[in-house]
Write an enzyme that holds these catalytic residues in place. Sequence first.
Site, PDB file in Angstrom:
ATOM      1  N   THR A  68       7.847 -20.795  -5.747  1.00  0.00           N
ATOM      2  CA  THR A  68       8.108 -19.763  -6.747  1.00  0.00           C
ATOM      3  C   THR A  68       7.404 -18.477  -6.313  1.00  0.00           C
ATOM      4  O   THR A  68       6.372 -18.510  -5.653  1.00  0.00           O
ATOM      5  CB  THR A  68       7.638 -20.182  -8.147  1.00  0.00           C
ATOM      6  OG1 THR A  68       6.202 -20.254  -8.180  1.00  0.00           O
ATOM      7  CG2 THR A  68       8.212 -21.544  -8.522  1.00  0.00           C
ATOM      8  N   GLY A  69       7.989 -17.354  -6.692  1.00  0.00           N
ATOM      9  CA  GLY A  69       7.431 -16.078  -6.254  1.00  0.00           C
ATOM     10  C   GLY A  69       7.476 -15.941  -4.742  1.00  0.00           C
ATOM     11  O   GLY A  69       6.503 -15.515  -4.114  1.00  0.00           O
ATOM     12  N   GLY A  94       3.754 -15.900  -1.245  1.00  0.00           N
ATOM     13  CA  GLY A  94       4.956 -16.722  -1.377  1.00  0.00           C
ATOM     14  C   GLY A  94       5.874 -16.587  -0.190  1.00  0.00           C
ATOM     15  O   GLY A  94       6.394 -17.574   0.338  1.00  0.00           O
ATOM     16  N   TYR A 144      -6.601 -11.995 -16.200  1.00  0.00           N
ATOM     17  CA  TYR A 144      -6.173 -12.664 -14.972  1.00  0.00           C
ATOM     18  C   TYR A 144      -7.077 -13.853 -14.665  1.00  0.00           C
ATOM     19  O   TYR A 144      -6.598 -14.952 -14.343  1.00  0.00           O
ATOM     20  CB  TYR A 144      -6.200 -11.667 -13.819  1.00  0.00           C
ATOM     21  CG  TYR A 144      -5.809 -12.242 -12.485  1.00  0.00           C
ATOM     22  CD1 TYR A 144      -4.481 -12.532 -12.192  1.00  0.00           C
ATOM     23  CD2 TYR A 144      -6.765 -12.474 -11.493  1.00  0.00           C
ATOM     24  CE1 TYR A 144      -4.113 -13.046 -10.956  1.00  0.00           C
ATOM     25  CE2 TYR A 144      -6.412 -12.983 -10.262  1.00  0.00           C
ATOM     26  CZ  TYR A 144      -5.087 -13.273  -9.998  1.00  0.00           C
ATOM     27  OH  TYR A 144      -4.741 -13.780  -8.773  1.00  0.00           O
TER      28      TYR A 144
END
Length: 232
Positions: free
Chosen positions: A7-8, A14, A142
């Site tokens: 993903t990403g 990624g 984050y």
Amino acid sequence: MSTVVVTGGSRGIGAAAVELFARRGDRVIFFYEKDHAAAKAVSEKTGAEAVCCDVTQGEAVKKVFSAIPDVDILICNAGICHYGLMSMVPETDWDRLFAVNVKGVYHCVNAAMPAFLRKHAGSVITVGSMWGQVGASCEAAYSATKGAVIALTKALAKELGPSGIRVNCVCPGVILTDMCGSIDPQTLNEMAEDTPVGRNGTPEDVAKAMAYLADAEFVTGQILPVNGGYVI
């Protein structure tokens, strides 16, 4: 040959993972959210299949997984960041961070689960952060999401181990991707100087750690720092 879902996968860590796993001969499928041009470039370079999918949307994720070959290795890399005092983080941004960074893992792991259980095998690699381990000023939101990913990884390793499924986490340090775009060069140089190995990391450094965890059959529930010793 394994089937790998990243993903990403259209940029940064990624994209490096897509390239590494494709280069070693795996079938790679990667998700991206909106940058069609970047996804096309990665796909053309690696031969990997690009799929536009927002990991925050559970039904969309399930639909994709039902249409692709049974996954062997799932790399939950999609993530976003936010810099600023927690008191200045809008609630909508806070919720979006958790939706992508944490709930995205939830959706993807659950969607991959039927294939893993059929085979009684599978490897999940999550992406935390050194700030999820120790926290960072002005990156509370984050840090909180990445701390959640670390805890989720450990819990899932215990829960899924009896079913033959391994779950591990890489925790990158300062990695030279576009997430560092807002950091001035002097600060980046200072961070490199504070790192025992004397440099900041690259997306390829993290991808190599992912490949190790994908193949390490007696390793699960582990949090692998990829930070050059910045956090020990």
